[in-house]
Design an enzyme around this catalytic site. Structure first.
Site, short mmCIF file in Angstrom:
data_model
loop_
_atom_site.label_atom_id
_atom_site.label_comp_id
_atom_site.label_asym_id
_atom_site.label_seq_id
_atom_site.Cartn_x
_atom_site.Cartn_y
_atom_site.Cartn_z
N VAL A 156 73.89 98.44 87.09
CA VAL A 156 72.47 98.35 87.44
C VAL A 156 72.10 96.98 88.01
CG1 VAL A 156 71.74 100.08 85.76
CG2 VAL A 156 71.78 97.66 85.09
N LYS A 157 73.04 96.06 88.07
CA LYS A 157 72.74 94.72 88.58
C LYS A 157 72.82 94.68 90.11
CE LYS A 157 72.36 92.70 84.49
NZ LYS A 157 72.87 93.67 83.52
#
Length: 387
Positions: A194-195
């Site tokens: 999710v980064k």
């Protein structure tokens, strides 16, 4: 109604990413090969640091940083409570004591005024270091933290996992990118899906200190070195020495290849995040009951998260989930986790972060979020708030 679930975050994998991984899988090295150094060099250049050390995840990176800075049993380290558990756990892994400092009500970052009050209230030498976090992608003004750290003899580990590409403007008008090593001793980044940059799992530690860089490299690989200049004995080209008790915190070459490919789109990804923020801000402006993120003029927010605050957070969370919008909460205050409560922390200790937690909600934020999907999210948020 959107039939496909909209998560709060999502990786973006392209054909170029896939080719980079396949090419590496077909190469001579799956680990400890040339793609590692390539990724480290390019990432160091991206954030403006002199050195970068790739690791298997950001938690390992935090632990390596704490180990390289010689955190020992009993050392007291000040940490923000608004973060993922790893920011504090890395100190506990070394036997250190974690002391929490409350957050600023606008930025949600460690409150430097409260930090200064804590330091003034204790004898010099009580604390060894601080672990502030660029929470949600908002860059800390580390110039101010460095001045305070120098005054009290503290080191700084910047948890920059949310903020590659973010920066603040220093007192001389210069842009200081998160993790560039100008003010923090070490900084740590995450490459979780999710980064901003995704390698599956993975992380990076950056520093401008050659001494710390050498320690990070040593501890990353079992405390073992083959460097002839460092060996105590010389038996031949095969010989290595374990000189410290280290760890196996290495990243693979195919993950590094994915990271290099993802890094090429990092700037475009940040620009898209800012477009999404503008749409959210415009839609929610003037709507009573929605507090949007604060962003000072001298800070370039990396927007890993877009966090709003509302009165009925649970109600909105449930309503969005019923409509396939998987908003999330970041985070439950760390000092109130059962593990940290058993170490003496309790509710009421940090009123600002506790109040923030009652109202915060992270809306979908990732570069491949479509305009249509975002409009649906906005529609459902306003629909619930107005009903």
């Amino acid at each position: 109604m959107i039939s496909k679930p909209i998560p709060y975050g999502r990786q973006h994998i392209t054909d170029e990413d896939i080719r980079a991984v396949i090419d590496t899988l077909k190469s001579d090295y799956l680990t400890q090969g040339p793609r590692i150094r390539e990724f480290e060099t390019k990432f160091a250049g991206y954030v403006g640091a002199q050195y970068a050390v790739a690791v298997n995840n950001a938690t390992s990176g935090l632990h390596l940083a704490a180990t390289a800075l010689n955190v020992k049993p009993g050392d007291k380290v000040i940490v923000t409570p608004m973060t993922f558990a790893a920011s504090a756990n890395c100190i506990r892994y070394c036997g250190g004591e974690v002391v929490f400092c409350d957050i600023d009500k606008d930025t949600y970052l460690m409150d430097i005024r409260k930090l200064e009050a804590m330091l003034k209230a204790s004898p010099r030498g009580t604390y060894k270091g601080i672990v502030p976090v660029d929470f949600a992608g908002y860059p800390l003004n580390l110039e101010e933290f460095r001045k305070l750290a120098d005054e009290y003899g503290l080191w700084i580990i910047e948890d920059a996992c949310h903020a590659p590409g973010g920066y603040f403007t220093d007192s001389k008008g210069k842009k200081q990118h998160c993790g560039n090593g100008c003010f923090a001793d070490c900084a740590v980044f995450s490459f979780h899906p999710v980064k901003h940059i995704a390698t599956g799992e993975g992380g990076m530690v950056t520093t401008n200190s050659k001494e710390l860089y050498d320690k990070l490299c040593l501890y990353r690989t079992h405390g073992i070195t083959k460097d002839p200049a460092l060996l105590h004995e010389h038996h031949g080209g095969w010989y290595y020495e374990m000189q410290e008790l280290g760890y196996n915190y290495r990243l693979t070459d195919f993950q590094a290849a994915l990271g290099v490919s993802q890094l090429e789109r990092a700037k475009a990804g940040l620009e898209r995040r800012h477009e999404i923020v503008r749409r959210y801000n415009e839609a929610f402006s003037g709507i009573d009951g929605i507090k949007t993120p604060f962003n000072a003029a001298d800070a370039y927010h990396a927007y890993h998260l877009y966090v709003i605050q509302v009165a009925d957070r649970l109600g909105l969370y449930n309503y969005l989930h019923e409509n396939n919008v998987y908003a999330q909460v970041h985070y439950a205050p760390l000092h109130l986790m059962p593990y940290y409560q058993q170490l003496g922390n309790k509710k009421g200790d940090l009123p600002v972060v506790e109040e923030y937690y009652e109202h915060c909600l992270s809306l979908p934020m990732y570069p491949t979020l479509t305009d249509e999907e975002q409009e649906f999210v906005i529609e459902k948020v306003i629909e619930y708030i107005k009903q």
